[in-house]
Each structure stands twice: as C-alpha cells, then as structure tokens.
Scaffold this active site. Sequence first.
Site, PDB file in Angstrom:
ATOM      1  N   HIS A  83      -6.304 -10.938  13.903  1.00  0.00           N
ATOM      2  CA  HIS A  83      -4.890 -10.596  13.956  1.00  0.00           C
ATOM      3  C   HIS A  83      -4.428 -10.514  15.402  1.00  0.00           C
ATOM      4  CE1 HIS A  83      -5.475  -9.693   9.772  1.00  0.00           C
ATOM      5  NE2 HIS A  83      -6.324  -8.742  10.069  1.00  0.00           N
ATOM      6  N   GLU A 111       0.806  -1.225   0.000  1.00  0.00           N
ATOM      7  CA  GLU A 111       0.000   0.000   0.000  1.00  0.00           C
ATOM      8  C   GLU A 111       0.835   1.268   0.000  1.00  0.00           C
ATOM      9  OE1 GLU A 111      -3.346   0.290   2.614  1.00  0.00           O
ATOM     10  OE2 GLU A 111      -3.703  -1.863   2.564  1.00  0.00           O
ATOM     11  N   ASP A 157      -2.372  -4.472   3.216  1.00  0.00           N
ATOM     12  CA  ASP A 157      -2.549  -4.680   4.659  1.00  0.00           C
ATOM     13  C   ASP A 157      -3.458  -5.869   4.962  1.00  0.00           C
ATOM     14  OD1 ASP A 157      -0.906  -2.581   5.093  1.00  0.00           O
ATOM     15  OD2 ASP A 157      -2.468  -1.148   5.620  1.00  0.00           O
ATOM     16  N   GLU A 170      -9.954  -3.868   4.450  1.00  0.00           N
ATOM     17  CA  GLU A 170      -9.623  -2.800   3.514  1.00  0.00           C
ATOM     18  C   GLU A 170      -8.453  -3.225   2.629  1.00  0.00           C
ATOM     19  OE1 GLU A 170     -11.310   0.889   2.493  1.00  0.00           O
ATOM     20  OE2 GLU A 170     -11.826  -0.543   4.057  1.00  0.00           O
ATOM     21  N   ASP A 204      -6.173  -6.724   6.440  1.00  0.00           N
ATOM     22  CA  ASP A 204      -7.519  -6.524   6.963  1.00  0.00           C
ATOM     23  C   ASP A 204      -8.487  -6.425   5.796  1.00  0.00           C
ATOM     24  OD1 ASP A 204      -6.902  -4.071   5.862  1.00  0.00           O
ATOM     25  OD2 ASP A 204      -7.067  -2.939   7.710  1.00  0.00           O
ATOM     26  N   ARG A 247      -4.339  -2.229  13.075  1.00  0.00           N
ATOM     27  CA  ARG A 247      -5.802  -2.280  12.941  1.00  0.00           C
ATOM     28  C   ARG A 247      -6.250  -3.694  13.291  1.00  0.00           C
ATOM     29  NH1 ARG A 247      -4.363   1.151   8.592  1.00  0.00           N
ATOM     30  NH2 ARG A 247      -5.222   3.248   8.864  1.00  0.00           N
ATOM     31  N   TYR A 252       0.763  -5.020  13.083  1.00  0.00           N
ATOM     32  CA  TYR A 252      -0.311  -4.284  12.414  1.00  0.00           C
ATOM     33  C   TYR A 252      -1.267  -3.690  13.432  1.00  0.00           C
ATOM     34  CZ  TYR A 252      -3.676  -3.102   8.802  1.00  0.00           C
ATOM     35  OH  TYR A 252      -4.504  -2.420   7.954  1.00  0.00           O
TER      36      TYR A 252
END
Length: 891
Positions: free
Chosen positions: A351, A8, A81, A85, A83, A306, A304
């Site tokens: 996670h 990203e 990432d 998103e 997740d 989130r 990470y």
Amino acid sequence: MTDVVVVESPAKAKTINKYLGDGYTVLASFGHVRDLPPKDGSVRPDENFAMDWQTDERGAKQMSNIARALKGAKHLYLATDPDREGEAISWHVRAVLQEKNLLRGINVQRVTFNEITKSAVKAAMEQPRELDQPLIEAYLARRALDYLVGFTLSPVLWRKLPGSKSAGRVQSVALRLICEREAEIEVFKPREYWTVTGDFATPANAAFTARLTHLDGRKLDQFDLNDEAKAFAARDAVSAARFTVRSVERRKAKRNPPPPFTTSTLQQEASRKIGMSAQTTMRTAQQLYEGVDLGGETVGLITYMRTDGVQMASEAIGSIRQHIGQEFGNNYVPEKARIYSTKAKNAQEAHEAVRPTDVSRTPDRVARYLTSEQKRLYELVWKRAVASQMQSAELDQVVVDLADASGKLVLRANGSIIAFDGFLKLYIEGRDDARTEDDESRMLPAMREADALTGRGVIADQHFTQPPPRYSEASLVKRMEEIGIGRPSTYASILTVLRDRNYVRLESRRFMPEDRGRLVTAFLTSFFERYVDTDFTANLEEQLDDISGGRADWHDVMAAFWRDFSHAVAQTKDLKISDVIDALDQDLGEHFFPTPADGSDPRQCHACGTGRLGLRLGKFGAFIGCSNYPTCQFTRRLVAEDGDEGETLKDGIKVLGQDPETHQDVTVRRGPYGLYIQRGEVDPNDKKVKPKRTTIPKGLDGDKLTLEQALGLLSLPRLVGIHPETGEPIEAGLGRFGPYVKMGAIYGTLDADDDVLTVGLNRAIDSLAKKLASIRNLGPHPKDKELVMIRKGRFGPYVQHGQTIANLPKGQEMDSVTMEEALALLTEKGKPLKAKGKVTKKTSSKPKKGEVQTDEGAKPATKKVATKKTTVKKAATKTSTRKAKKTEEAS
C-alpha cells in the site's frame, strides 16, 4: 433492489453510502464477525490444523443485518480494510453466509481502496476482484500459530511459574528485548572521563568555544583524561598557552527529507513529537482515515494507516509538488519527484505510505472540524508527506582548529549554518535520544588562518559514560521493525498487552520491566529459548510472508513449527519446580541480590543471620525466602530498587513500638495473605479474647510503616466530623474493599488515593453525596424510634425500617411518600431483607453477623426459603458470612 457493500466500521459505512448513492446498502461488520473459541481444541494439529470458529453475539447480529439486506440483491461487495486482516474479515463474512446458504445467485467480489474519497471509492467499485486466497492462508497460519503457542505454552507457564499470566508468541519476544535492555543497564559500570574546553575571542572580539583534541602532540581518546589530576593538568597547559587559528575548513552538506510515514514511523514520530501512545495513534489515525465531517461533507483525510510502504501515488506526488511551489516557491520544489523505497526488513509495500488524501486540505483549514488529537496527528501526517517532496536543506559546515606555538596543543571548534532551509522550513524529524548534540544550531564567527585569539578562560568538566537508554514506545517499535518481528498492524496491540498483563510499566515514557515480566522472560529463555529468539521469530514472519505471496503452503509451515514446538513442550512435562527455581535464581540473581556497597554477602538472611536468601515459588507467585524455613520465616516481595531490599521481618514479625495507652506491642506480621498490623498477643488463658488486628491498605508499604501510622489504622473507624445539614457524625474506616466513609447506615467509597487517616470533612461529604441522593429520611418510627427511609433500589424505590422493606406502588415517586403511607406499606407488604439466599428475621432491628442490609430494593423471598429450617454446613455458613460482610462494608 440494491446491492450490498460490507465494510468494517459504521463511520466508514455512512461515508461510503453517501458516495455510492441509493443503489447500494452499505453495512458494517464491526471488525471480525467470528473467531476461534477460547478453549483447548479449537485448532487441531492432528487434523491438518483444522479450526473451529464461533460467532459472538455482536457478530451474529451484524450477520443477520447483512443477511436481511441480501434478499433480492445481485452483488455482495466485500470492502473491508485493504490488508491481511481486512481480507480475513471478508473471508469470514462470506464463509458465514455460505454456511447459511444465503449466497445463491449472488455474485461475491472484493473491493479495496486506500483512501475514503468519492473518486477512490467509485474507482475501486469499478475494479472488483476475487478474495486473495494466499492472504487468507497467511492469516490462518498466523492465527493458528498464536493460538497454539498461547494455549500450549501458557498452561506450562501457569504450572511451573505460579502467579504468571499467559505468554504470547510475539509479545514474549518484545518483552525479552525490554528485559535484556534492563539487564544491560543493571550491569553497566560507568566510566569516568573529562573534557577540557576553552572560551576564545576573535580579533573582532566575537566569542566562541573550542574543545581540546590533542595533548602533547597526541590525539586524545575518550578515556585519556580519566581523573581529576590529568584533567586539571591539561586545563592548566591550555590556560598557559596562546592560540592562533591553524586551519579553517569549510564544506557544504545536504540533508534530504525523510520519506512519508509508514505505520511504524508514524507511531514512532507521534510518540516522540506529540507524546501519543501507539494505541492512541492508531485509533486516531483510523478516525482520520474513515472520515471526518467537514461542514456537512464526510471525507477521509488520510490514506490507510496500516502499511509498510513509503511510496505515494503519482497523482498525489504531483499535487504535493504543485502545492509546494504555490506556498513556498519554486526553489523549494526539487527538479525531479522523490521516489522512496523502504529499508525495513520483510516490508511488503503493498500500500501507499500514510499521506493526506488531498494536500489542499491544510491543517489550518480543517483544524476547526477536528479534535485535539486528530488535529495534532493530521498536522504531523500532512507536514511529513509534503516535506518528503521538498528540496533538500543545504548547510555550510565549518571546522576550525586552534594550535599553540609548539603545535602540540590543539583545540577544535565545530559549527554550521543553514544556507538554505529546504524541507526544514516545514518539518524537522524527531529523535529518540535527546542527548544527541545538534551542531546545526551552533554558529561560528568569521575567522581566518593565523588569526591570533584571546583566551577568556578554560574549564575541565567531569563526565561519566551512560548506560543504553530504556526503550520508549518509539524506539521499541523501531527495534522490532529492524529485526523483523511483528507487523505494522500488531505493534500497538503488542505494547498494550505487555502493560495490561503487568509485565512492564511506563515511567517517564520509557519501558521498565516488572519483576513478573523478568521472571516470565527468564523462564522462557531457560526452557523455550528458541521460541523467544528474535532470529527465529523473524524467520517465522518471513515464512508467513511467503505464504501471503503464494510461495509457501501454510499447512507445511504449520507442520514444521508444530513438530518442534510440541516436542519442546513435552520435554517440560517432568520439569520439577526446583529446576525452575534454580534456573531463575541463577539468571536473576544479580537483579534480586545486588552486591551491597560494603561488599557483604547479598544472599545472607538478615533475619536469622545463617540462612541463604533465594527465589521461592508459592501459590500466588514468586517471592524471596530464607533457606532455614520454617525455622526462619523471613520472606519479602520481589522488589529490587537501588539495591534496597526493605526491612526484614524476623520470624514473620516486626515490632514497631508500644501503644502509649495500652502499653502493648504494635507489630507488623506476615500472614498467608500478606502483611497486617496487630496490637498485643493472644491471651493463653483466654484464647477467645483476640488482639486488635487490621489490614494495611494499598499504597502503604508495610516494610516502611511507622508506629504512628499503625496506631492510626488500629484506631479506625475514626470521627471525621459532623455533617452540616443532617447533624450526624461521619466516620472513616477501612473495609475489605478499601477505605470508606460512613454516616449512620449510609456508606461512601473513597478512592485508592484517599488517605483514610487524614481524609477531611469536605471529601467525606462529597463521597456520601451520591448515596444521600438515593435515600430519603422520613424520620423515626413511632414505636422503636428507628429511622424509616425511602431508598432507590435496582427493582425500584422501596421503604425500609430496620430489616423490614416494602416496595412502593408502581409509579409512585420517592418524594411523594408520607410517613403514614410508609407505615401502612410496611404493615401490609413488609418483608424481611434477603441477601444471597439468606433471609434475616423480621423481628430483628439490626443485622446480625452474616446478614446484609442492601440497596437492592425489595425482592421477595420465596416461601420455601422463608419457612424451611435446615442445618447449614460450616463451610457454607463461613462463605455466606464472608459475602455478607463484604456487602455490608461496601454498601
């Protein structure tokens, strides 16, 4: 040939490229490469929720870079990432490449890593997988929901509640929480209560304090002593008695460490302990996750960020326990590793918790490589993660009861000492409510039963109950997590949107709703109550979780939502503005019309005395108006501070006094664009003679304006002083765009905080300095004595004399031009100034009304514009004049 890896961010791309070596090309997508076009029809419910996507300029550029890198590659690894998103971004990248037929013969796979370390990245590359379709569908459903709510509900809001901005699906619920808390505070009635405490000394002369708990043999409730008389009577009874120790109770208690951070607890604790906003917290955590240069090696410092999981990898737990033993001693390491599970509603726990990637990188070791924000946040993450695996703290708690001879008067003293600090040696969790009493810091002296005590004084303290506290960022995030609205990755953006739309403001780090926000909430709860209901929103989040888990079809979830939602919107089609006003007036009446202390009618118009005040909706939003309009033109802004509604303006006019020089009335009046100042009245015999008028600058309350301030504003522009270098006078004035200073034809803009009535010479010179740096004065023209100047323009430097300008030859510097060269250029190449389609005549030495002197440089007018004579319509002339005046004031 190299394989291609897409991540990203460019920072992450650089780090991962180092880890993978020359066999890979790592490129960044810069987040989403495409999104729904911001127009109606991008999501089509009638076509089974088909969506249109568009790629913006930045996304198209990145996709072109990826496409070029793919030539000759055999593998494309989507490593965005880990997740929902990130899964969606990978899906978008693949979809765009597929549409361009660029993936023939290329194996596309997904890789995820929870931390950006060499071992984690290489391990992830050895275990690729396919894109997770349920996660993608959950993203599609969430994106479609937010789009449909925004593009369907917002137009209703604009039409029925002018002046309001758009409504967001989850933001509206968060706004409702803030507004409802404010309403609780406003209706809260404080209750009086008293406490009685005594100071005592033990036989060893050690002092301590105890509080009265029983009076006349009966246990006291909070409001039993509810006035001064009762409290003083209890105080006197305690003062007259002699006390001994009736009982001493000792017990041991344990406090366990909190779990490592999730996204929400990280935001909460960063807000409480280091004053960092949710948005700043997430931005800084992203930097720590993507990697920091540690003396030539770029390493991700935390996992990470989130996540709603509180568990950690067994390898991380083992290294943390080993570090604790080495640094603090084996007695700080519990016998078994601590395993945590989340209590948050709808938690996914996909996670790990947020933790350091390597516990040996202590905050002290890496501090010199980090910014101040990075250092504070990393220290918070590191300490929390390490403390979560430390031994519990042990406390010795003591409760001592004192009694008089009759046993009817009892006082109690509480205290505790930390017998073993355990995790408290490293980390103490913050608290939302600073008023919470911390008994752990209070120690009691040694006492035994039947010890006779010496009284040293008794006091009675008055208290009042307090309303519930306003939400801080920490407590609001905690509340949203508790009831299950929003997701870890959305909390920061929710709070940011509410502030950006001016629905709320932060005061002393607490959220206060603006009146605009309260109006929107009242409207939505009155006519769309279900869609701002916390239970409904939380249930919808659960359905989205079911989609991501493969337990529900996203089309079915969307169809059920859209059926009811579109019906609710359709019911507002015939909704009258009067219905909206009545609903809002009833819902917010207590807020805008609080009952005065004297008990008078808060709705009575103070201007006419007979009208009733109520909410009104105008073109620019809501306001308070009188029911006798237009006979009574009283209006006021939506302000309700401490019950003060501000000064009234009867018939739209308030007389401040008389000008001592002209003896004319100076008034504040309400015009179509707000309040303004006027001196004198229109002469009925000569209407061409206009009274002096001026606007009220931002920062001054028109309702509280004084005569002195008004006269000062009417006297503008005023002389500030003489420039010490040029000898020219400097004036301060007020233009359409705010306060300014002026020296000759040179203008300098003042800040909104500057008071145009008191700004000094030094501040004025500083404001003009930037303008002066772009202007060189050659001196007066030999014919008319008007100044000849060299100016910097957008198209290069040029020479100007009055309204005639000429570009300097290409490459010639401003400082090298002589007066003779300037005059020659004006004669040979001189052109009249052009201002947005209007050309001033060359013969004029000063700009007339509607003409502009700009710093844009010489941009030649076309022959057609310069020679053609046309009759301009009145409206166009007014527009041109207004625009010209704006430029003249701002230049």
